[in-house]
Design an enzyme around this catalytic site. Structure first.
Site, short mmCIF file in Angstrom:
data_model
loop_
_atom_site.label_atom_id
_atom_site.label_comp_id
_atom_site.label_asym_id
_atom_site.label_seq_id
_atom_site.Cartn_x
_atom_site.Cartn_y
_atom_site.Cartn_z
NE ARG B 16 30.19 40.04 14.82
CZ ARG B 16 30.72 39.01 14.18
NH1 ARG B 16 31.99 39.04 13.80
NH2 ARG B 16 30.00 37.94 13.92
NE ARG B 157 23.94 48.91 17.01
CZ ARG B 157 23.44 47.72 17.23
NH1 ARG B 157 22.47 47.25 16.50
NH2 ARG B 157 23.93 46.95 18.19
CE LYS B 168 23.70 36.99 12.90
NZ LYS B 168 23.01 37.49 14.11
CG ASN B 194 26.93 35.35 19.63
OD1 ASN B 194 27.24 35.21 20.81
ND2 ASN B 194 27.76 35.03 18.64
CD GLU B 198 22.03 40.02 22.44
OE1 GLU B 198 21.51 40.03 23.58
OE2 GLU B 198 21.47 39.54 21.43
CB THR B 242 19.01 45.55 16.24
OG1 THR B 242 19.35 46.85 16.69
CG2 THR B 242 19.88 45.19 15.04
CD GLU B 246 19.60 40.71 13.43
OE1 GLU B 246 19.85 39.49 13.30
OE2 GLU B 246 20.19 41.43 14.25
#
Ligand code: TRP
Ligand code: TRP
Lengths: 256, 256
Positions: B16, B157, B168, B194, B198, B242, B246
């Protein structure tokens, strides 16, 4: 400012706006550099810990030279505001030439302070802007890439002294011609110095470093750039080097 | 975060912090791009107005590919956070390898969204961040150089989603394995989303754009980046891409 239109380049108002814009660029790049430690190995010539085949120089030199070679092929050094660090290595453009109208004197590309700029950057600026004193092996590439950006921005800022000098010369040919003929270096320095303007630049930099260097959504967070260091860098290095460029440029101005 | 120490890379707090830092980098680079117009010719493939000998692609492609070739030689693409735009053109490093410990699954370099990122950047982001719609012939090199920096920051990014996904997955192997076995793409999306986080990112971006985009010593000056556009770019492009990274990463996670 448009380098295809000479009258816009020698307009002192435009020059000042451009110098102002460059302050932000330089601060943003210093902030990017501040995430990494000093990394002395990046700047060490022919370091056995980082052996580069068939190359005489540091890791930074290798990266900077190759970046300049690539950019020379897309005409970077045709532009009068660009000055190479490796003038002997750059290549011919692969694109048709842009044919910039002449704005500066014909010898202007011979005024090249990049060796001093690189030296001052490595020895004096890096220690002030990096995170701490130490190596970060897995970041040498990132570090060199940011260093190149810092160096190129500083180089453009400092060599902009040529446009400042030319504009001032054209605004008062008689007075400057006299100083030049008399080789009155001190007099030239005085005539190009405006202490009030310099004071204002330093004050402005202080505010910008305060604002840009702290995350506005987390003011408790760490400060990425120390305002006093930024002021010191400009006051002791950037401004004096710019003036040296101006003086060197003016001293030869009657040649052509 | 240190890519030589796997435990620091898969720590969600570190991830983060790194994503947060990248926000500033991306905003600073967008601001640099904002000084120039859109320059469509830079992105136009094999444009007769800008003929590049023996090359199939745009001016930007040429510059980006050559920058990647140089960087590949100093090990850029050995690092697990770096993803090339021209994977077929990069070369072998001229330096001894770094031997990063494995953090991501073995197929991870096959997950490469750079073609989409370049497409989205040119078609959607450029029009939102440039000064106006038009060409600036004498600045194509500067523009392409900044575009490369924007693209590489966006790419880093967005592909950071791989580290997020791996962290995760490791935190809840059982639940993710079930979703993956059932090819429950919708379920995976839900488990990695989440909305509160966001929302916070978007709020933070708004503040940063306000602060970084205006000269603090001249608040009447023009705004270099529109907060709403920055939010839009993250909300509609960066965050969804992103998440796609994932999901693609997780879908293959039981392969190894
Ligand atoms: N962080 C790695 C990878 C990297 C990022 N940007 C680079 C630019 C050039 C070379 C390598 C890199 C390194 O510094 O080595
Ligand atoms: N402004 C000029 C010169 C220049 C600056 N940076 C560059 C990088 C690459 C090529 C050229 C340049 C141009 O864009 O053409």
């Amino acid at each position: 400012m448009d380098f295809l239109k000479p009258e816009t380049v020698l307009d002192l108002k435009n020059i000042r706006d451009e110098l102002l814009r460059m302050e932000d660029t330089i601060i943003f790049k210093f902030i990017e550099r501040s995430h990494f430690p000093t990394c002395p190995t990046v700047y060490s010539k022919n370091d056995p810990k980082l052996p580069i085949r068939d190359f005489d120089g540091s890791f930074l030199d290798w990266a900077l030279m190759h970046s300049e070679i690539t950019h020379s092929r897309i005409r970077r050094f045709e532009s009068p505001d660009q000055t190479p660090f490796f003038p002997d290595s750059i290549q011919e453009p692969i694109l048709p030439s842009i044919h910039y109208p002449r704005v500066l004197a014909s010898y202007s590309s011979e005024i090249n302070f990049n060796d001093s700029i690189k030296d001052v950057y490595i020895k004096q600026i890096i220690p002030m802007i990096s995170k701490y004193d130490g190596e970060s092996w897995e970041n040498f590439g990132s570090v060199a890439t940011i260093d190149i950006e810092c160096l190129q921005s500083l180089s453009r800022r400092i060599h902009f002294g040529k446009f400042v000098a030319e504009a001032k010369f054209q605004a008062d040919r008689a007075a400057y011609s006299k100083l030049i003929q008399e080789k009155d270096i001190e007099g030239i320095y005085q005539s190009i110095t405006n202490s009030a303007v310099e004071e204002k630049i330093l004050e402005r930099l202080c505010v910008k470093a305060e604002v840009y260097g702290v995350d506005p959504t987390n003011k408790e967070g760490y400060r990425k750039i120390t305002p006093e260091y930024l002021v010191k860098i400009y006051k002791e290095l950037v401004i004096p080097l710019t003036k040296q460029v101006e003086v060197d440029y003016l001293l030869r101005r009657l040649e052509c």
